[in-house]
Enzyme design. Structure first.
Site, PDB file in Angstrom:
ATOM      1  N   SER A 119       4.635  14.066  -4.927  1.00 10.03           N
ATOM      2  CA  SER A 119       3.850  15.085  -4.952  1.00 10.03           C
ATOM      3  C   SER A 119       4.219  16.321  -5.786  1.00 10.03           C
ATOM      4  O   SER A 119       3.540  16.992  -6.532  1.00 10.03           O
ATOM      5  CB  SER A 119       3.176  15.738  -3.709  1.00 10.03           C
ATOM      6  OG  SER A 119       2.780  14.613  -2.656  1.00 10.03           O
ATOM      7  N   HIS A 140       1.182  10.436 -10.158  1.00  8.84           N
ATOM      8  CA  HIS A 140       0.819  11.306  -8.948  1.00  8.84           C
ATOM      9  C   HIS A 140      -0.654  11.030  -8.636  1.00  8.84           C
ATOM     10  O   HIS A 140      -1.319  11.691  -9.419  1.00  8.84           O
ATOM     11  CB  HIS A 140       1.213  12.697  -9.223  1.00  8.84           C
ATOM     12  CG  HIS A 140       0.813  13.398  -7.940  1.00  8.84           C
ATOM     13  ND1 HIS A 140       0.182  14.675  -8.138  1.00  8.84           N
ATOM     14  CD2 HIS A 140       0.782  13.328  -6.638  1.00  8.84           C
ATOM     15  CE1 HIS A 140      -0.074  15.338  -6.824  1.00  8.84           C
ATOM     16  NE2 HIS A 140       0.304  13.996  -5.784  1.00  8.84           N
ATOM     17  N   GLU A 152      -1.874  12.127 -12.180  1.00  8.18           N
ATOM     18  CA  GLU A 152      -0.897  12.896 -13.123  1.00  8.18           C
ATOM     19  C   GLU A 152       0.244  11.990 -13.550  1.00  8.18           C
ATOM     20  O   GLU A 152       0.881  11.741 -12.784  1.00  8.18           O
ATOM     21  CB  GLU A 152      -0.448  14.209 -12.707  1.00  8.18           C
ATOM     22  CG  GLU A 152      -1.575  15.216 -12.179  1.00  8.18           C
ATOM     23  CD  GLU A 152      -1.154  16.364 -11.439  1.00  8.18           C
ATOM     24  OE1 GLU A 152      -0.802  17.408 -11.929  1.00  8.18           O
ATOM     25  OE2 GLU A 152      -0.838  16.085 -10.211  1.00  8.18           O
ATOM     26  N   ASN A 191      -0.615  20.451  -7.783  1.00  4.54           N
ATOM     27  CA  ASN A 191      -0.065  20.885  -6.659  1.00  4.54           C
ATOM     28  C   ASN A 191       0.256  22.460  -6.884  1.00  4.54           C
ATOM     29  O   ASN A 191       0.222  23.075  -5.769  1.00  4.54           O
ATOM     30  CB  ASN A 191       1.150  20.210  -5.981  1.00  4.54           C
ATOM     31  CG  ASN A 191       0.456  19.127  -5.079  1.00  4.54           C
ATOM     32  OD1 ASN A 191      -0.652  19.213  -4.307  1.00  4.54           O
ATOM     33  ND2 ASN A 191       0.712  17.926  -5.081  1.00  4.54           N
TER      34      ASN A 191
HETATM   35  P1  NAD Z   1       3.190   8.005   4.503  1.00  8.37           P
HETATM   36  O1  NAD Z   1       4.003   8.713   5.645  1.00  8.37           O
HETATM   37  O2  NAD Z   1       1.682   7.854   4.958  1.00  8.37           O
HETATM   38  O3  NAD Z   1       3.906   6.831   4.155  1.00  8.37           O
HETATM   39  C1  NAD Z   1       5.225   6.756   3.698  1.00  8.37           C
HETATM   40  C2  NAD Z   1       5.504   5.120   4.018  1.00  8.37           C
HETATM   41  O4  NAD Z   1       7.004   5.098   3.315  1.00  8.37           O
HETATM   42  C3  NAD Z   1       5.785   4.854   5.486  1.00  8.37           C
HETATM   43  O5  NAD Z   1       5.103   3.774   5.785  1.00  8.37           O
HETATM   44  C4  NAD Z   1       7.126   4.660   5.659  1.00  8.37           C
HETATM   45  O6  NAD Z   1       7.473   3.434   6.605  1.00  8.37           O
HETATM   46  C5  NAD Z   1       7.545   4.171   4.325  1.00  8.37           C
HETATM   47  N1  NAD Z   1       8.828   3.961   4.010  1.00  8.37           N
HETATM   48  C6  NAD Z   1       9.945   4.952   4.266  1.00  8.37           C
HETATM   49  N2  NAD Z   1      11.241   4.581   3.889  1.00  8.37           N
HETATM   50  C7  NAD Z   1      10.868   3.499   3.247  1.00  8.37           C
HETATM   51  C8  NAD Z   1      11.817   2.473   2.445  1.00  8.37           C
HETATM   52  N3  NAD Z   1      12.786   2.603   2.482  1.00  8.37           N
HETATM   53  N4  NAD Z   1      11.285   1.372   2.009  1.00  8.37           N
HETATM   54  C9  NAD Z   1       9.803   0.975   1.967  1.00  8.37           C
HETATM   55  N5  NAD Z   1       9.127   1.981   2.677  1.00  8.37           N
HETATM   56  C10 NAD Z   1       9.584   3.022   3.056  1.00  8.37           C
HETATM   57  O7  NAD Z   1       3.268   9.182   3.426  1.00  8.37           O
HETATM   58  P2  NAD Z   1       2.046   9.211   2.359  1.00  8.37           P
HETATM   59  O8  NAD Z   1       1.016  10.387   2.508  1.00  8.37           O
HETATM   60  O9  NAD Z   1       1.658   8.094   1.976  1.00  8.37           O
HETATM   61  O10 NAD Z   1       3.299   9.609   1.150  1.00  8.37           O
HETATM   62  C11 NAD Z   1       3.896   8.870   0.349  1.00  8.37           C
HETATM   63  C12 NAD Z   1       4.206   9.503  -1.023  1.00  8.37           C
HETATM   64  O11 NAD Z   1       3.024   9.933  -1.797  1.00  8.37           O
HETATM   65  C13 NAD Z   1       5.296  10.847  -0.809  1.00  8.37           C
HETATM   66  O12 NAD Z   1       5.744  11.127  -1.686  1.00  8.37           O
HETATM   67  C14 NAD Z   1       3.897  12.001  -0.838  1.00  8.37           C
HETATM   68  O13 NAD Z   1       4.472  13.176  -1.341  1.00  8.37           O
HETATM   69  C15 NAD Z   1       3.087  11.342  -1.853  1.00  8.37           C
HETATM   70  N6  NAD Z   1       1.714  11.821  -2.112  1.00  8.37           N
HETATM   71  C16 NAD Z   1       0.846  11.827  -0.739  1.00  8.37           C
HETATM   72  C17 NAD Z   1      -0.460  12.525  -0.871  1.00  8.37           C
HETATM   73  C18 NAD Z   1      -0.947  12.879   0.466  1.00  8.37           C
HETATM   74  O14 NAD Z   1      -2.116  13.330   0.391  1.00  8.37           O
HETATM   75  N7  NAD Z   1      -0.607  12.371   1.684  1.00  8.37           N
HETATM   76  C19 NAD Z   1      -1.044  12.593  -1.857  1.00  8.37           C
HETATM   77  C20 NAD Z   1      -0.372  12.175  -3.198  1.00  8.37           C
HETATM   78  C21 NAD Z   1       1.087  12.086  -3.221  1.00  8.37           C
END
Ligand code: NAD
Length: 308
Positions: A119, A140, A152, A191
């Site tokens: 993000s 993104h 993005e 963001n």
């Molecule tokens: P989340 O916590 O729902 O999911 C993250 C997942 O990664 C978990 O299931 C975890 O078990 C897994 N994980 C951790 N270590 C790992 C590894 N070594 N190998 C494989 N999987 C692994 O988080 P999210 O909200 O899905 O966010 C994920 C990414 O997307 C982050 O970088 C976040 O900043 C970005 N993001 C989030 C949003 C949002 O609104 N939540 C929006 C855009 C981008």
């Protein structure tokens, strides 16, 4: 689309991204660290495909074939060879992301695109330690990835122009709305804009200027209504740059320009008031109210998708 896509991380974002590519015909491998989270990911994808079909935005007959194109595994190393595109969506942590990228860099084919869904973190920093940083790019997506069109596309300092263009083309073919960001800066564009607004919103509550409810009403019933059709710069053009200058000249010194998080926000987190996660944040949330907000957002985004 015939690309083979690897999605790393089956949380909120990863499962949505997997669904986006599988819905367009790609063979998708979804990986995470445990079987339970992978099973939950597939369950959520099924729920989302069913809801889309219920709304007339997808074919019921396509649900099983789409799910059939998603393979789940905890073995990232075995899944990486033979893919065209990897999208990393693991927890937002620089060291973790670096470790994942070093593994992808070592095991994916030399021509594969290695994309991160971070993000706010610098793409250049995530690519550090990779032998092929020119293949690493930011992609993104926004939550929910299935319904929000924007992605993005962010080059790191060493990302090749060809990789940026190929990423934009792939995302467009997957039905998304990719935009090219020119510089790798923390928060990219979306963001930076969003959190400039959130910082001011929290500051207004902190100063006792308005309640959290009123801050949200001002946005939802006021200028927020314009945003889907009028970006902030178009809006400045519409009212006149002279008026914009006069307003900034008077107002900017009164806005929050703090470089650190608000004390009110820090206090709330320290007290375990995390919002929906704990049922209390800036205000109290009953399970019914949280459900109403979540359903309301999805219904709103589905309606927008139907409209256009
Ligand atoms: P989340 O916590 O729902 O999911 C993250 C997942 O990664 C978990 O299931 C975890 O078990 C897994 N994980 C951790 N270590 C790992 C590894 N070594 N190998 C494989 N999987 C692994 O988080 P999210 O909200 O899905 O966010 C994920 C990414 O997307 C982050 O970088 C976040 O900043 C970005 N993001 C989030 C949003 C949002 O609104 N939540 C929006 C855009 C981008």
């Amino acid at each position: 689309m015939e690309q083979r896509v690897l999605v790393v991380g089956a949380g909120l974002m990863g499962r949505g991204i997997a669904q986006v590519f599988a819905s367009r015909g790609c063979a998708v491998t979804l990986t995470d660290v445990g079987d339970q989270v992978l099973a939950r990911g597939l369950e959520e994808i099924r729920r989302s495909l069913t809801r889309l079909a219920d709304e007339g935005l997808g074919e019921r007959a396509e649900i099983e074939p789409t799910l059939g194109r998603i393979r789940v595994t905890t073995d990232l190393d075995a899944a990486a060879p033979g893919i065209d595109l990897a999208v990393e969506a693991v927890t937002e942590n620089l060291e973790l992301k670096r470790r994942v990228f070093r593994r992808l860099d070592a095991r994916c084919p030399p021509g594969a695109i290695l994309a991160t869904n971070t993000s706010v973190i610098s793409i250049t920093e995530i690519a550090e330690g990779c032998r092929r940083p020119e293949r690493v790019v930011g992609a993104h997506f926004w939550n929910p990835a299935v319904l929000v069109p924007l992605v993005e596309v962010v080059p790191g300092e060493r990302t090749s122009a060809a990789v940026v263009e190929a990423t934009v083309a792939l995302l467009a073919a997957a039905g998304k709305h990719p935009v090219r960001i020119r510089k790798d800066v923390p928060g990219f564009v979306g963001n930076r804009l969003q959190h400039a607004l959130w910082r001011e919103a929290i500051s207004i509550v902190e100063q006792g200027i308005a309640t959290p409810e009123v801050v949200d009403e001002v946005v939802k019933h006021g200028f927020g209504l314009r945003l889907p059709v009028l970006g902030p710069l178009e809006n400045a053009e519409l009212v006149g740059l002279d008026l914009t200058l006069a307003i900034h000249d008077y107002l900017l010194k009164h806005l929050d320009a703090s470089p650190s998080p608000s004390p009110l926000l820090s206090e709330k987190v320290a007290a375990g008031e995390l919002g929906f996660k704990t049922g209390r944040g800036f205000r109290d949330w009953s399970p019914q109210e949280m459900d109403r907000v979540r359903t309301g957002l999805e219904t709103h985004l589905l309606r927008l998708r139907k409209g256009g």
